[in-house]
Write an enzyme that holds these catalytic residues in place. Sequence first.
Site, PDB file in Angstrom:
ATOM      1  N   ASP A   9      18.528  18.694 -21.353  1.00 60.51           N
ATOM      2  CA  ASP A   9      17.795  17.837 -22.341  1.00 60.51           C
ATOM      3  C   ASP A   9      18.580  18.035 -23.573  1.00 60.51           C
ATOM      4  O   ASP A   9      19.399  18.625 -23.901  1.00 60.51           O
ATOM      5  CB  ASP A   9      16.716  19.277 -22.399  1.00 60.51           C
ATOM      6  CG  ASP A   9      15.651  18.568 -23.184  1.00 60.51           C
ATOM      7  OD1 ASP A   9      14.335  18.467 -22.339  1.00 60.51           O
ATOM      8  OD2 ASP A   9      15.286  18.339 -24.169  1.00 60.51           O
ATOM      9  N   GLU A  44       6.453  12.057  -8.646  1.00 60.98           N
ATOM     10  CA  GLU A  44       5.834  13.499  -8.801  1.00 60.98           C
ATOM     11  C   GLU A  44       4.293  13.557  -8.843  1.00 60.98           C
ATOM     12  O   GLU A  44       3.720  12.834  -9.875  1.00 60.98           O
ATOM     13  CB  GLU A  44       6.706  14.118  -9.729  1.00 60.98           C
ATOM     14  CG  GLU A  44       6.413  15.899  -9.722  1.00 60.98           C
ATOM     15  CD  GLU A  44       6.381  16.452  -8.164  1.00 60.98           C
ATOM     16  OE1 GLU A  44       7.527  16.323  -7.705  1.00 60.98           O
ATOM     17  OE2 GLU A  44       5.321  16.735  -7.718  1.00 60.98           O
ATOM     18  N   ARG A  97       0.337  18.932 -10.585  1.00 61.54           N
ATOM     19  CA  ARG A  97      -0.668  19.190 -11.533  1.00 61.54           C
ATOM     20  C   ARG A  97      -0.321  20.425 -12.616  1.00 61.54           C
ATOM     21  O   ARG A  97       0.244  21.396 -12.152  1.00 61.54           O
ATOM     22  CB  ARG A  97      -2.238  19.692 -11.221  1.00 61.54           C
ATOM     23  CG  ARG A  97      -2.701  18.491 -10.457  1.00 61.54           C
ATOM     24  CD  ARG A  97      -3.849  19.053  -9.727  1.00 61.54           C
ATOM     25  NE  ARG A  97      -3.339  19.883  -8.611  1.00 61.54           N
ATOM     26  CZ  ARG A  97      -4.221  20.441  -7.673  1.00 61.54           C
ATOM     27  NH1 ARG A  97      -5.391  20.272  -7.825  1.00 61.54           N
ATOM     28  NH2 ARG A  97      -3.715  21.324  -6.611  1.00 61.54           N
ATOM     29  N   GLU A  98      -0.746  20.183 -13.785  1.00 57.76           N
ATOM     30  CA  GLU A  98      -0.340  21.485 -14.805  1.00 57.76           C
ATOM     31  C   GLU A  98      -1.385  22.653 -14.208  1.00 57.76           C
ATOM     32  O   GLU A  98      -2.468  22.388 -13.963  1.00 57.76           O
ATOM     33  CB  GLU A  98      -0.649  21.258 -16.238  1.00 57.76           C
ATOM     34  CG  GLU A  98       0.230  20.029 -16.741  1.00 57.76           C
ATOM     35  CD  GLU A  98      -0.103  19.756 -18.147  1.00 57.76           C
ATOM     36  OE1 GLU A  98      -0.516  20.731 -18.939  1.00 57.76           O
ATOM     37  OE2 GLU A  98       0.325  18.822 -18.843  1.00 57.76           O
ATOM     38  N   ALA A 148     -18.562  16.074 -12.722  1.00 59.16           N
ATOM     39  CA  ALA A 148     -19.033  15.663 -14.061  1.00 59.16           C
ATOM     40  C   ALA A 148     -18.598  16.333 -15.153  1.00 59.16           C
ATOM     41  O   ALA A 148     -18.749  17.485 -15.033  1.00 59.16           O
ATOM     42  CB  ALA A 148     -20.292  15.030 -13.840  1.00 59.16           C
ATOM     43  N   GLY A 149     -18.347  16.057 -16.381  1.00 53.76           N
ATOM     44  CA  GLY A 149     -18.121  16.828 -17.557  1.00 53.76           C
ATOM     45  C   GLY A 149     -17.935  16.055 -18.886  1.00 53.76           C
ATOM     46  O   GLY A 149     -18.361  14.753 -18.710  1.00 53.76           O
ATOM     47  N   CYS A 182      -1.401  13.083 -18.583  1.00 53.29           N
ATOM     48  CA  CYS A 182      -1.287  11.969 -17.594  1.00 53.29           C
ATOM     49  C   CYS A 182      -2.131  10.893 -17.547  1.00 53.29           C
ATOM     50  O   CYS A 182      -2.082   9.720 -17.426  1.00 53.29           O
ATOM     51  CB  CYS A 182      -0.997  12.738 -16.162  1.00 53.29           C
ATOM     52  SG  CYS A 182       0.394  13.491 -15.898  1.00 53.29           S
ATOM     53  N   LYS A 219      -2.699   8.337 -20.492  1.00 57.24           N
ATOM     54  CA  LYS A 219      -1.633   7.605 -20.582  1.00 57.24           C
ATOM     55  C   LYS A 219      -1.426   6.785 -19.317  1.00 57.24           C
ATOM     56  O   LYS A 219      -1.032   5.518 -19.583  1.00 57.24           O
ATOM     57  CB  LYS A 219      -0.407   8.691 -20.767  1.00 57.24           C
ATOM     58  CG  LYS A 219       0.928   8.019 -20.779  1.00 57.24           C
ATOM     59  CD  LYS A 219       2.096   9.129 -21.029  1.00 57.24           C
ATOM     60  CE  LYS A 219       2.627   9.770 -19.737  1.00 57.24           C
ATOM     61  NZ  LYS A 219       3.655   9.131 -18.773  1.00 57.24           N
ATOM     62  N   ARG A 245      -2.961  18.290 -25.204  1.00 61.16           N
ATOM     63  CA  ARG A 245      -2.392  16.474 -25.235  1.00 61.16           C
ATOM     64  C   ARG A 245      -3.773  15.878 -24.723  1.00 61.16           C
ATOM     65  O   ARG A 245      -4.259  16.069 -23.505  1.00 61.16           O
ATOM     66  CB  ARG A 245      -1.462  16.198 -24.525  1.00 61.16           C
ATOM     67  CG  ARG A 245      -0.059  16.259 -25.392  1.00 61.16           C
ATOM     68  CD  ARG A 245       1.161  16.323 -24.301  1.00 61.16           C
ATOM     69  NE  ARG A 245       1.338  17.086 -23.422  1.00 61.16           N
ATOM     70  CZ  ARG A 245       2.241  16.949 -22.454  1.00 61.16           C
ATOM     71  NH1 ARG A 245       3.357  16.238 -22.429  1.00 61.16           N
ATOM     72  NH2 ARG A 245       2.592  18.199 -21.583  1.00 61.16           N
TER      73      ARG A 245
HETATM   74  C1  UDX Z   1      -2.976  14.968 -12.960  1.00 64.16           C
HETATM   75  C2  UDX Z   1      -2.769  14.689 -11.518  1.00 64.16           C
HETATM   76  O1  UDX Z   1      -3.805  15.281 -10.683  1.00 64.16           O
HETATM   77  C3  UDX Z   1      -1.561  15.099 -11.078  1.00 64.16           C
HETATM   78  O2  UDX Z   1      -1.189  14.541  -9.631  1.00 64.16           O
HETATM   79  C4  UDX Z   1      -0.369  14.310 -11.797  1.00 64.16           C
HETATM   80  O3  UDX Z   1       0.888  14.521 -11.343  1.00 64.16           O
HETATM   81  C5  UDX Z   1      -0.603  14.406 -13.206  1.00 64.16           C
HETATM   82  O4  UDX Z   1      -1.933  14.319 -13.630  1.00 64.16           O
HETATM   83  P1  UDX Z   1      -3.178  17.162 -14.680  1.00 64.16           P
HETATM   84  O5  UDX Z   1      -3.200  16.129 -15.614  1.00 64.16           O
HETATM   85  O6  UDX Z   1      -2.518  18.468 -14.583  1.00 64.16           O
HETATM   86  O7  UDX Z   1      -2.775  16.280 -13.214  1.00 64.16           O
HETATM   87  O8  UDX Z   1      -4.589  17.555 -14.416  1.00 64.16           O
HETATM   88  P2  UDX Z   1      -5.906  17.250 -13.335  1.00 64.16           P
HETATM   89  O9  UDX Z   1      -6.165  18.592 -12.739  1.00 64.16           O
HETATM   90  O10 UDX Z   1      -5.517  16.364 -12.310  1.00 64.16           O
HETATM   91  O11 UDX Z   1      -6.856  17.097 -14.378  1.00 64.16           O
HETATM   92  C6  UDX Z   1      -7.108  15.969 -15.205  1.00 64.16           C
HETATM   93  C7  UDX Z   1      -8.314  16.007 -16.134  1.00 64.16           C
HETATM   94  O12 UDX Z   1      -9.283  15.555 -15.368  1.00 64.16           O
HETATM   95  C8  UDX Z   1      -8.697  17.208 -16.756  1.00 64.16           C
HETATM   96  O13 UDX Z   1      -9.036  17.198 -18.076  1.00 64.16           O
HETATM   97  C9  UDX Z   1      -9.852  17.779 -15.835  1.00 64.16           C
HETATM   98  O14 UDX Z   1     -10.685  18.683 -16.720  1.00 64.16           O
HETATM   99  C10 UDX Z   1     -10.478  16.353 -15.501  1.00 64.16           C
HETATM  100  N1  UDX Z   1     -11.448  16.457 -14.287  1.00 64.16           N
HETATM  101  C11 UDX Z   1     -10.775  16.625 -13.180  1.00 64.16           C
HETATM  102  C12 UDX Z   1     -12.493  16.202 -14.422  1.00 64.16           C
HETATM  103  O15 UDX Z   1     -13.167  16.009 -15.532  1.00 64.16           O
HETATM  104  N2  UDX Z   1     -13.387  16.269 -13.196  1.00 64.16           N
HETATM  105  C13 UDX Z   1     -12.775  16.377 -12.060  1.00 64.16           C
HETATM  106  O16 UDX Z   1     -13.442  16.509 -10.858  1.00 64.16           O
HETATM  107  C14 UDX Z   1     -11.474  16.739 -12.002  1.00 64.16           C
END
Ligand code: UDX
Length: 432
Positions: free
Chosen positions: A30, A151, A154-155, A252-253, A260, A263, A327
């Site tokens: 890094d 990759e 997920r976080e 839903a939410g 990710c 972006k 983010r």
């Molecule tokens: C995502 C992808 O899942 C992962 O494969 C990729 O590598 C990176 O981006 P991440 O950003 O860590 O991973 O989170 P994820 O669990 O996918 O959720 C993304 C967002 O969607 C969150 O804000 C979550 O709250 C929202 N979400 C997810 C919903 O609003 N409804 C859902 O049913 C699922």
Amino acid sequence: MDISIIGSGHVGLVSGACFADLGNRVVMVDNDSSKITRLKRGQVWFYEPGLKELVRRSLKERRLSFTHSIAMAVRQSQVIFICVGTPPLPNGEADLSSVEHVSREIARSMSTYRLVVEKSTVPVQTGEWIKRTLQSSVRKNIPFDVASNPEFLREGSGIQDFLHPDRIVLGVETQKAKELLLALYEPLNAPIIVTDVKSAELIKHASNSFLALKISFINAVARICELSGADVVQVAEGMGMDKRIGRSFLNAGVGYGGSCFPKDVAAFIRIAEKLGYDFQLLKAVSQVNTDQRHHLVKRIASSLWNLKGKTIGVLGLAFKPDTDDLREAPSIEVIRLLQEAGARVKVFDPEVMAQMDRSFPGVLGCRDVYEVARGADCLVLLTEWNEFKELDFKRVKRLMRQPLVVDGRNLYEPQRLRKLGFHYLGVGRSDS
Ligand code: UDX
């Protein structure tokens, strides 16, 4: 195998720690020397369950090392993963300048064959640019390959996702690149798809965009549910039982956030445009996501008559549970809109409070849920942390000025809260 990972962000560090755990010797690079100093001491600066322990174990067993020198890493490794950031430019396009810069550095440090693998999320055709950059900077006749290995972790569940993936995508041009990557991933015993570099790049953007599309679709259905008196949770259950649809990512939410989806959707729209296609479907996905935040604030305002001088308690700031990542978190926009309308905002999040002052000016940080509830006209849940599931709602109600709960993640059972005397509003659930 000797490998190096350039870029020790979320994807880079999780991948590096997991590859090391599988028995490889991994050099992590890094350009931020303070990060390198901390990592050498086994300190991880973001929250990812199990990562600190994994890094410390591999450091101790000398399978993982850290440096700021790309040259040193390239000398020691046959396979080099590029995991640097590709942040969005103002027009949504991915900024690939770091990818270009490290590609040049790698080329200058190569003295024998190297396999350069792009793991950062990049637009289709980036592999071609990496190849051109390597060709123009490498010393004469040194062979190399470029591959794509997106990759999908997920976080919050990064290690589990890396070690037990649904699939591994390998975009390669030569047999040698294919064999090296297959050998590296063999211990995972996961389904592997081997394809060309461009298709591999597209699989990543298309997958993330499709998941975002599922979320925006169910959020749009939620709006119809609110207008018609149906319940979106029941609708999602019913839809999800069809194997062709599946239940996941139909919650839903208040919309998707994170480093990710927003972006990648923007970058996919932009690369489509550059290639000559107007990706209207994805533009709508992004619009529905933005609308969802505004709509939530409008519902709070209309339930309280107006927001001026009202106290709104927010539960959860992170873009999702089990991370301290803010983010593109929906909380940022929702809180800004509440403040703009004249509300006073109090918040609590189990992991994000240290970043409060910087990210949420004028917002009052609280020690726990009950401090948030004291004197609040409304409680809004924005992140479905486990610890918010079981609250002492009788105490919450006593503390609040008005018993209004707006559940931005449909975490609670509406009937239960209504029986306790709350005015409960979920997303896509009828008001009564
Ligand atoms: C995502 C992808 O899942 C992962 O494969 C990729 O590598 C990176 O981006 P991440 O950003 O860590 O991973 O989170 P994820 O669990 O996918 O959720 C993304 C967002 O969607 C969150 O804000 C979550 O709250 C929202 N979400 C997810 C919903 O609003 N409804 C859902 O049913 C699922």
